[in-house]
Write a protein that holds these residues in place. Structure first.
Motif, PDB file in Angstrom:
ATOM      1  N   GLY A   6       0.830  -1.200   0.000  1.00  0.00           N
ATOM      2  CA  GLY A   6       0.000   0.000   0.000  1.00  0.00           C
ATOM      3  C   GLY A   6       0.868   1.254   0.000  1.00  0.00           C
ATOM      4  O   GLY A   6       0.604   2.212  -0.720  1.00  0.00           O
ATOM      5  N   LEU A   7       1.949   1.220   0.784  1.00  0.00           N
ATOM      6  CA  LEU A   7       2.885   2.349   0.802  1.00  0.00           C
ATOM      7  C   LEU A   7       3.585   2.481  -0.542  1.00  0.00           C
ATOM      8  O   LEU A   7       3.789   3.582  -1.056  1.00  0.00           O
ATOM      9  CB  LEU A   7       3.923   2.163   1.916  1.00  0.00           C
ATOM     10  CG  LEU A   7       3.413   2.252   3.350  1.00  0.00           C
ATOM     11  CD1 LEU A   7       4.522   1.905   4.335  1.00  0.00           C
ATOM     12  CD2 LEU A   7       2.873   3.646   3.635  1.00  0.00           C
ATOM     13  N   ALA A   8       3.945   1.327  -1.120  1.00  0.00           N
ATOM     14  CA  ALA A   8       4.622   1.341  -2.422  1.00  0.00           C
ATOM     15  C   ALA A   8       3.735   2.018  -3.468  1.00  0.00           C
ATOM     16  O   ALA A   8       4.185   2.874  -4.229  1.00  0.00           O
ATOM     17  CB  ALA A   8       4.969  -0.089  -2.853  1.00  0.00           C
ATOM     18  N   GLY A  45       0.401  -7.906  -3.700  1.00  0.00           N
ATOM     19  CA  GLY A  45       0.885  -6.768  -4.478  1.00  0.00           C
ATOM     20  C   GLY A  45      -0.261  -5.992  -5.095  1.00  0.00           C
ATOM     21  O   GLY A  45      -0.317  -4.767  -5.010  1.00  0.00           O
ATOM     22  N   TYR A  46      -1.213  -6.717  -5.685  1.00  0.00           N
ATOM     23  CA  TYR A  46      -2.373  -6.050  -6.281  1.00  0.00           C
ATOM     24  C   TYR A  46      -3.236  -5.402  -5.200  1.00  0.00           C
ATOM     25  O   TYR A  46      -3.832  -4.359  -5.413  1.00  0.00           O
ATOM     26  CB  TYR A  46      -3.207  -7.039  -7.095  1.00  0.00           C
ATOM     27  CG  TYR A  46      -2.498  -7.554  -8.320  1.00  0.00           C
ATOM     28  CD1 TYR A  46      -2.198  -6.700  -9.371  1.00  0.00           C
ATOM     29  CD2 TYR A  46      -2.118  -8.876  -8.429  1.00  0.00           C
ATOM     30  CE1 TYR A  46      -1.539  -7.152 -10.494  1.00  0.00           C
ATOM     31  CE2 TYR A  46      -1.455  -9.347  -9.553  1.00  0.00           C
ATOM     32  CZ  TYR A  46      -1.178  -8.482 -10.584  1.00  0.00           C
ATOM     33  OH  TYR A  46      -0.524  -8.930 -11.695  1.00  0.00           O
ATOM     34  N   ASP A  47      -3.310  -6.058  -4.019  1.00  0.00           N
ATOM     35  CA  ASP A  47      -4.105  -5.493  -2.920  1.00  0.00           C
ATOM     36  C   ASP A  47      -3.582  -4.139  -2.476  1.00  0.00           C
ATOM     37  O   ASP A  47      -4.334  -3.339  -1.916  1.00  0.00           O
ATOM     38  CB  ASP A  47      -4.100  -6.447  -1.718  1.00  0.00           C
ATOM     39  CG  ASP A  47      -5.024  -7.627  -1.936  1.00  0.00           C
ATOM     40  OD1 ASP A  47      -5.848  -7.548  -2.856  1.00  0.00           O
ATOM     41  OD2 ASP A  47      -4.919  -8.616  -1.190  1.00  0.00           O
ATOM     42  N   GLY A  48      -2.294  -3.892  -2.723  1.00  0.00           N
ATOM     43  CA  GLY A  48      -1.721  -2.597  -2.352  1.00  0.00           C
ATOM     44  C   GLY A  48      -2.462  -1.441  -2.997  1.00  0.00           C
ATOM     45  O   GLY A  48      -2.544  -0.352  -2.418  1.00  0.00           O
ATOM     46  N   ALA A  89      -4.051   1.503  -0.812  1.00  0.00           N
ATOM     47  CA  ALA A  89      -3.562   2.875  -0.959  1.00  0.00           C
ATOM     48  C   ALA A  89      -4.718   3.838  -1.220  1.00  0.00           C
ATOM     49  O   ALA A  89      -4.750   4.933  -0.668  1.00  0.00           O
ATOM     50  CB  ALA A  89      -2.548   2.945  -2.091  1.00  0.00           C
ATOM     51  N   LEU A  90      -5.671   3.406  -2.036  1.00  0.00           N
ATOM     52  CA  LEU A  90      -6.757   4.309  -2.416  1.00  0.00           C
ATOM     53  C   LEU A  90      -7.697   4.583  -1.261  1.00  0.00           C
ATOM     54  O   LEU A  90      -8.092   5.714  -1.018  1.00  0.00           O
ATOM     55  CB  LEU A  90      -7.531   3.735  -3.598  1.00  0.00           C
ATOM     56  CG  LEU A  90      -6.690   3.622  -4.868  1.00  0.00           C
ATOM     57  CD1 LEU A  90      -7.440   2.845  -5.921  1.00  0.00           C
ATOM     58  CD2 LEU A  90      -6.327   5.000  -5.370  1.00  0.00           C
ATOM     59  N   ILE A  91      -8.084   3.519  -0.539  1.00  0.00           N
ATOM     60  CA  ILE A  91      -8.946   3.723   0.622  1.00  0.00           C
ATOM     61  C   ILE A  91      -8.198   4.555   1.672  1.00  0.00           C
ATOM     62  O   ILE A  91      -8.783   5.345   2.390  1.00  0.00           O
ATOM     63  CB  ILE A  91      -9.384   2.364   1.223  1.00  0.00           C
ATOM     64  CG1 ILE A  91     -10.264   1.620   0.244  1.00  0.00           C
ATOM     65  CG2 ILE A  91     -10.095   2.564   2.544  1.00  0.00           C
ATOM     66  CD1 ILE A  91     -11.706   1.879   0.380  1.00  0.00           C
ATOM     67  N   PRO A 129       0.275   7.857   3.719  1.00  0.00           N
ATOM     68  CA  PRO A 129       0.906   6.706   4.382  1.00  0.00           C
ATOM     69  C   PRO A 129       0.244   6.325   5.699  1.00  0.00           C
ATOM     70  O   PRO A 129       0.148   5.132   6.014  1.00  0.00           O
ATOM     71  CB  PRO A 129       2.339   7.184   4.598  1.00  0.00           C
ATOM     72  CG  PRO A 129       2.578   8.162   3.510  1.00  0.00           C
ATOM     73  CD  PRO A 129       1.271   8.856   3.295  1.00  0.00           C
ATOM     74  N   LEU A 130      -0.215   7.308   6.463  1.00  0.00           N
ATOM     75  CA  LEU A 130      -0.863   6.960   7.729  1.00  0.00           C
ATOM     76  C   LEU A 130      -2.259   6.391   7.479  1.00  0.00           C
ATOM     77  O   LEU A 130      -2.712   5.493   8.187  1.00  0.00           O
ATOM     78  CB  LEU A 130      -0.933   8.180   8.645  1.00  0.00           C
ATOM     79  CG  LEU A 130       0.441   8.773   8.994  1.00  0.00           C
ATOM     80  CD1 LEU A 130       0.294   9.986   9.904  1.00  0.00           C
ATOM     81  CD2 LEU A 130       1.340   7.735   9.627  1.00  0.00           C
TER      82      LEU A 130
END
Lengths: 319, 419
Positions: free
Chosen positions: B82-84, B315-318, B322-324, B329-330
């Motif tokens: 998610g950070l990536a 990887g795809y879940d990231g 990230a969007l939600i 980052p927090l």
């Protein structure tokens, strides 16, 4: 080994397989092209194909006929496309992001529907492979009797023919009709199109729905064409490959056809060669179609020029 | 002394910021709630009770130390990916390739753990983590370079690379790992444990594993019976730290500022004197390193070896994570908690209520759609929107008189001092 390779590349069945493996990609890509030219990024075809696949299986199961399956497949693909249209056109959200979300949703929805329709109520999971009525190859009279070519091209599933003739049809519509002009103008310069009275919103909605219809049929080709059942995540990235082919073909029907054909060829090669027990690991062959596409993209295709308004939501000025 | 007028103005600003911030959280929360509501129709269609199903889902995610361990285990890799995705996306590099970079990271880390068996933990743990980060970085350099130098769409290249990476992984876990006498290059990079026939690696050295709560308790002289505590490891702490570090990097440093400037408008960034090519490549490297570390932490913290399908889809879940998380980052920490809990509780939900596991994908998908729709449509109260417009006008008027670089910064909604 050399003789075995010669045997593969001279067999009619091999080339028939190339066409068969190309067809689902081609169907989806030709549908996607229309929306792409209208300025909509079609990263969501993966989900539409998956919806088409489950729609085909469920429709075929309930109506007992392949035609019913196809109708359901188109509706299911268009259902997802409609949601995608709402996100891209009406809401104006980021298109790739919406597509990612809808692809995930289609993965969940198709598996859930599969479980709802086919699962054993007591256990809650699908316990036996359900087979549903599926498409049969149709030999075209006269053309099918041509030696070699007839067996390669004219003894295929009906949807394969549709995929092949969709190339000239989409080309004709895009470049030789008013509808095509509207589609392209909406994708290149929506504000200008709006000024001359073209409804950007309507053109984009209809284009996306057409993509959904075609991707739905592509999915049906997987579930009730090549198999007679549904499998979880059975599109397995083909919607993404179709999207790749659109960029690969630089948004031109013929280029896209060649792009999907390249992938279909690489796919057919890997399927045959795996059986040969060459000193090359089979994982290499599984990755082969993707590798070929990537290399072809980098080496020969070069930088892509997107439709000018690609991915941009349309808003009338002064609103 | 401040005048009463000034004090009131300051308080208004604080109040507005508070409203603004709470809306950043309210939108995803509302989206999640709506997603649960709509998905319950599918559960009803299945003939199950949505309340029972969701209660089971909750219990399966938080109901016991074991459930909690499951949730945390699921969270760690998706925090990292998610950070990536967040860092890449902020800089205009949409990294769909986190999946492949994660696999590269996991392979590199496993290789360290099964090869450098004699190394002490204080050296092997950081070295293994670094190897994973480096592997992910280098793998992301390919699409990064192609985008920066040759204008290739990264969505396409990273996606194709994912398929290729998975096959590379499938191949290497079938090649016997032999070092020393009789080793060839292939056997040197191979990962399979030669002593058994299955496609999986040997367990990594004890010294390469992340210390767990159990080992901390033992070290302090206590004892514990709960095996779940072994899964509360340093990996989770590192993931949380990574989120904090990424927050600082993205919002408080020049590197992060440049990255965001390129993400908002590459041409404007170029005019401001930012090297867009270099920024894109740096972004790819950072994003890849994070995704690579996702693989490292999974291996060092939880699984201790690679095996076929050891971690599919993280990887795809990231991307949705990230969007939600509103690309913050927090926020990624919170949304990873949501996703981790869904995944951890899904099995229990299916067993207890009969609602199929696949429903959680529908829930996730709807949550993302509502969250992005909520952000785009701008559901904020009119007061906030009005305040923003006035603020923008004021800044514009102020900056009009200043240096020529100011309008560009203004467009990015940033203070000039960062440049």
């Amino acid at each position: 080994m050399f003789e075995q390779l010669v045997e593969i590349f001279t067999s009619v069945a091999f080339y028939a397989a190339v066409i068969r493996l190309t067809a689902p990609l081609l169907l989806a890509a030709m549908g996607g092209l229309v929306a792409e030219r209208a300025g909509i990024i079609t990263f969501g075809m993966e989900g539409m194909m998956l919806m088409g696949a489950i729609g085909g299986a469920v429709g075929s199961y309930y109506t007992g006929s392949v035609l019913g399956g196809l109708a359901f497949a188109m509706l299911a693909g268009m259902f997802l496309a409609l949601l995608y249209g709402v996100m891209c056109v009406s809401v104006g959200a980021n298109q790739v992001v919406s597509a990612v979300a809808l692809n995930l949703g289609a993965l969940g929805l198709s598996s859930t529907i599969f479980a709802l329709v086919f699962s054993n109520r007591a256990v809650g999971v699908v316990t036996e492979v359900v087979s549903v009525p599926s498409m049969q190859p149709v030999k075209i009279p006269l053309l099918g009797d041509i030696p070699i070519l007839g067996d390669i091209l004219f003894n295929q599933l009906p949807l394969v023919y549709l995929a092949l003739i969709s190339v000239p049809i989409v080309w004709f519509v895009l470049y030789r009709t008013t509808i095509g002009l509207k589609i392209r103008s909406v994708g290149e310069h929506p504000h200008a199109a709006d000024t001359v009275g073209i409804s950007v919103v309507r053109v984009r909605y209809l284009s996306v729905l057409f993509t959904g219809l075609m991707a739905g049929l592509a999915g049906a080709l997987l579930s009730i064409g090549m198999l007679n059942t549904f499998q979880e995540n059975m599109s397995a990235g083909r919607g993404f490959i179709a999207y790749t082919a659109i960029i690969f073909g630089k948004w031109e029907p013929l280029g896209i056809f060649l792009g999907t054909l390249l992938f279909g060829l690489a796919d057919a090669i890997q399927l045959r060669i795996q059986a040969l027990n060459l000193p090359i690991p089979y994982q290499f062959w599984v990755a082969f179609p993707y590798l070929v596409t990537l290399l072809a993209l980098v080496l020969f295709v070069g930088k892509a020029t997107w439709p000018a308004a690609s991915g941009q939501p349309f808003k009338r000025e002064g609103k | 002394m401040l005048s009463t007028q000034e004090v009131t103005n300051r308080w208004q600003i604080v109040y507005r910021r508070f409203l603004e911030r709470s809306f950043n959280i309210l939108i995803p929360l509302g989206a999640i709630l709506a997603a649960f509501l709509i998905s319950s129709t599918l559960i009803i269609a299945r003939g199950a009770n949505p309340l029972t199903a969701y209660a089971a889902l909750f219990a399966g995610a938080f109901g016991s130390t074991n459930a909690l361990a499951n949730t945390i285990t699921r969270m760690v890799p998706i925090i990292m990916t998610g950070l990536a995705v967040t860092y890449g996306y902020r800089s205009g590099f949409f990294n769909i390739g986190a999946e492949g970079q994660l696999f590269m990271g996991a392979m590199a880390t496993t290789w360290m753990g099964i090869t450098l068996v004699g190394w002490p933990a204080w050296l092997l743990i950081p070295a293994s983590l670094l190897a994973g980060a480096l592997a992910g970085s280098l793998w992301a350099l390919i699409p990064g370079y192609l985008k920066a130098r040759r204008g290739f769409n990264e969505v396409l290249t990273t996606l194709l690379l994912n398929y290729i990476t998975i096959q590379l992984f499938e191949f290497l876990i079938r090649v016997d790992h032999v070092v020393g006498p009789g080793a060839t290059f292939l056997s040197w990079i191979g990962l399979k444990d030669p002593s058994q026939p299955f496609p999986k690696s040997a367990y990594i050295a004890e010294a390469a594993r992340m210390p767990s709560l159990t080992s901390v308790i033992t070290w302090l002289g206590g004892t514990t019976e709960d095996p779940a505590l072994q899964r509360f490891t340093l990996a989770a702490v590192i993931a949380v730290l990574a989120a904090v570090v990424m927050y600082i990097l993205l919002f408080k440093t020049t590197t992060g500022y440049r990255a965001r400037a390129v993400g908002v408008n590459p041409r404007a960034a170029q005019y401001m004197g930012i090297n867009v090519m270099r920024t894109t490549i740096t972004t790819a490297l950072i994003s890849g390193a994070l995704a690579g570390m996702a693989g490292s932490l999974e291996i060092m913290g939880f699984q201790h070896r690679v095996i076929q399908n050891f971690l599919v889809g993280a990887g795809y879940d990231g991307i949705p994570v990230a969007l939600i998380g509103q690309l913050n980052p927090l926020g990624v920490l919170l949304s990873a908690l949501f996703f981790g809990a869904l995944r951890a509780g899904a099995n229990r939900m299916q067993i207890v209520s009969g609602a199929p596991v696949s429903i959680i994908y529908v829930i996730q998908s709807l949550a993302i759609l509502f969250a992005i729709a909520g952000t785009v449509i701008d559901l904020r109260p009119r007061r906030l929107k009005q305040a923003e417009i006035e603020e923008a006008k004021r800044v514009e008027a102020e900056l009009a008189a200043e240096s020529p670089s100011a309008p560009a910064a203004d467009m990015l909604g940033e203070e000039v001092r960062h440049v």
